[in-house]
Design an enzyme around this catalytic site. Structure first.
Site, PDB file in Angstrom:
ATOM      1  N   ASP A   1       0.824  -1.212   0.000  1.00 38.01           N
ATOM      2  CA  ASP A   1       0.000   0.000   0.000  1.00 38.01           C
ATOM      3  C   ASP A   1       0.862   1.267   0.000  1.00 38.01           C
ATOM      4  OD1 ASP A   1      -2.322   1.448   0.013  1.00 38.01           O
ATOM      5  OD2 ASP A   1      -2.745   1.169   2.147  1.00 38.01           O
TER       6      ASP A   1
ATOM      7  N   GLY B   1      -0.020   5.597  -4.280  1.00 39.29           N
ATOM      8  CA  GLY B   1      -0.610   6.896  -4.626  1.00 39.29           C
ATOM      9  C   GLY B   1       0.035   8.017  -3.837  1.00 39.29           C
TER      10      GLY B   1
ATOM     11  N   ASN C   1     -11.014  -2.455  -4.951  1.00 35.68           N
ATOM     12  CA  ASN C   1     -10.241  -1.539  -5.796  1.00 35.68           C
ATOM     13  C   ASN C   1     -10.896  -1.309  -7.158  1.00 35.68           C
ATOM     14  OD1 ASN C   1      -7.017  -2.691  -4.526  1.00 35.68           O
ATOM     15  ND2 ASN C   1      -8.203  -0.901  -3.907  1.00 35.68           N
TER      16      ASN C   1
HETATM   17  C1  IPE Z   1      -5.477  -2.554   0.226  1.00 31.71           C
HETATM   18  O1  IPE Z   1      -5.149  -1.229   0.007  1.00 31.71           O
HETATM   19  C2  IPE Z   1      -5.458  -3.331  -1.054  1.00 31.71           C
HETATM   20  C3  IPE Z   1      -4.168  -3.487  -1.713  1.00 31.71           C
HETATM   21  C4  IPE Z   1      -3.033  -2.976  -1.325  1.00 31.71           C
HETATM   22  C5  IPE Z   1      -4.188  -4.290  -2.895  1.00 31.71           C
HETATM   23  P1  IPE Z   1      -6.238  -0.089  -0.190  1.00 31.71           P
HETATM   24  O2  IPE Z   1      -5.494   1.152  -0.467  1.00 31.71           O
HETATM   25  O3  IPE Z   1      -7.226  -0.526  -1.216  1.00 31.71           O
HETATM   26  O4  IPE Z   1      -6.964  -0.065   1.214  1.00 31.71           O
HETATM   27  P2  IPE Z   1      -7.769   1.062   1.984  1.00 31.71           P
HETATM   28  O5  IPE Z   1      -8.790   1.622   1.032  1.00 31.71           O
HETATM   29  O6  IPE Z   1      -6.782   2.119   2.386  1.00 31.71           O
HETATM   30  O7  IPE Z   1      -8.354   0.379   3.161  1.00 31.71           O
HETATM   31  C1  IPE Z   2      -1.547   0.329  -3.322  1.00 32.92           C
HETATM   32  O1  IPE Z   2      -1.354   1.696  -3.342  1.00 32.92           O
HETATM   33  C2  IPE Z   2      -1.857  -0.235  -4.690  1.00 32.92           C
HETATM   34  C3  IPE Z   2      -3.234  -0.717  -4.853  1.00 32.92           C
HETATM   35  C4  IPE Z   2      -4.164  -0.738  -3.948  1.00 32.92           C
HETATM   36  C5  IPE Z   2      -3.575  -1.230  -6.155  1.00 32.92           C
HETATM   37  P1  IPE Z   2      -2.572   2.718  -3.323  1.00 32.92           P
HETATM   38  O2  IPE Z   2      -2.968   2.990  -4.732  1.00 32.92           O
HETATM   39  O3  IPE Z   2      -3.655   2.240  -2.458  1.00 32.92           O
HETATM   40  O4  IPE Z   2      -1.861   3.989  -2.709  1.00 32.92           O
HETATM   41  P2  IPE Z   2      -2.461   5.006  -1.649  1.00 32.92           P
HETATM   42  O5  IPE Z   2      -2.972   4.202  -0.505  1.00 32.92           O
HETATM   43  O6  IPE Z   2      -3.542   5.765  -2.341  1.00 32.92           O
HETATM   44  O7  IPE Z   2      -1.306   5.862  -1.274  1.00 32.92           O
HETATM   45 MG    MG Z   3      -4.054   2.486  -0.474  1.00 36.28          MG
END
Ligand code: IPE
Ligand code: IPE
Ligand code: MG
Length: 267
Positions: free
Chosen positions: A35, A38, A83
């Site tokens: 995680d 982003g 997601n």
């Molecule tokens: C969990 O991360 C899923 C993956 C890393 C694949 P998210 O970014 O989707 O989780 P939340 O929304 O912060 O709980």
């Molecule tokens: C994890 O990073 C990747 C996926 C869930 C696919 P995020 O995309 O959730 O990154 P943040 O949490 O927004 O920083």
């Molecule tokens: Mg995330």
């Protein structure tokens, strides 16, 4: 009590700290919620896509490090059932990235004798990704040094619901009676059937939650949370997580007996 042997494991990687790890206390199965892609990108004024792209390099680094350490199972949570709710441009980009990863990495995985298995509702993936995934799984089927489980379109609740449906069908057909259902019956119906329960769960980016990852499987898993964002999580961070795991005392509901450390981080 005799002190446990401490062996300094040195990966053939540059810029690597000589951390002392005990090879007899390696986790058998490490699962990672990758995680923070982003946020990594936002902090640099880059698009979220760039964060995901960089995250791919962390995947490569961690897979190689786990293999060097002799960890037999590694699960990577790459895309959750929830997601799909993200903007279509981001979902499409991620699907493109998964596709490219599967196409470009299969050769490397073969060279390293790594088997790939897929977890989750892969039927929801675009045909191109589904096909590439099936090809990677098929090509690596006989590899034995390590298993990498890719959790794509995976949800822990959905996993349990699907298992319940399958068991209900068997009961309705008269194949089993309700009284015969035990923990193993359920475990066998989960998408993780055949994989040991994770010994260690790592979640990056500072979030302190499971986010619908393994729910049944994590009952006695050691949890490790780090503020490091996934694109910054490389060999060093992975080894720190393993070192932290080795300091845990795993009791599985039993009691520890003073200096008796037999249960510590053993499988
Ligand atoms: C969990 O991360 C899923 C993956 C890393 C694949 P998210 O970014 O989707 O989780 P939340 O929304 O912060 O709980
Ligand atoms: C994890 O990073 C990747 C996926 C869930 C696919 P995020 O995309 O959730 O990154 P943040 O949490 O927004 O920083
Ligand atoms: Mg995330």
């Amino acid at each position: 009590m005799k002190p446990e042997p401490q062996v300094a494991i040195s990966l053939p990687l540059s810029d690597f700290p000589n951390l002392s790890l005990d090879p007899s206390r390696m986790p058998r199965h490490v699962a990672i919620v990758m995680d923070g892609n982003g946020r990594w990108a936002n902090r640099r004024g880059l698009s979220r896509h760039e964060g995901h792209r960089r995250g791919k390099d962390s995947v490569r680094a961690v897979v190689d490090a786990a293999r060097e350490l002799g960890i037999p199972y590694l699960t990577l949570y790459a895309f959750s059932s929830e997601n799909w709710r993200r903007p279509t441009t981001e979902v499409s980009f991620l699907m493109q990235l998964f596709h490219r990863y599967l196409i470009t990495e299969t050769k490397r995985l073969m060279k390293r004798d790594i088997r790939v298995v897929a977890l989750g509702d892969t039927e929801r993936l675009p045909p191109r990704v589904r096909e590439a995934l099936a090809e990677t799984v098929e090509a690596t089927r006989e590899n034995r040094t390590m298993t990498v489980a890719l959790a794509l379109s995976y949800g822990g609740r959905q996993d349990i619901v699907n298992a319940a449906r399958s068991i209900a069908r068997k009961v309705a057909e008269g194949a089993i009676s309700p009284d015969q259902i035990d923990e193993q019956t359920l475990a066998r119906e989960l998408t993780t059937s055949g994989l040991p329960d994770p010994d260690l769960l790592i979640r990056t980016s500072g979030e302190l939650r499971i986010s619908n990852f393994f729910l049944f499987q994590l009952a006695y898993t050691e949890l490790y949370f780090t503020d490091t964002l996934w694109p910054d999580f490389r060999e060093r961070e992975f080894l720190s997580a393993i070192a932290a795991y080795q300091l845990r005392e795993r009791r599985f509901g039993a009691i520890s007996n003073g200096s008796d450390t037999r249960l510590r981080a053993q499988n």
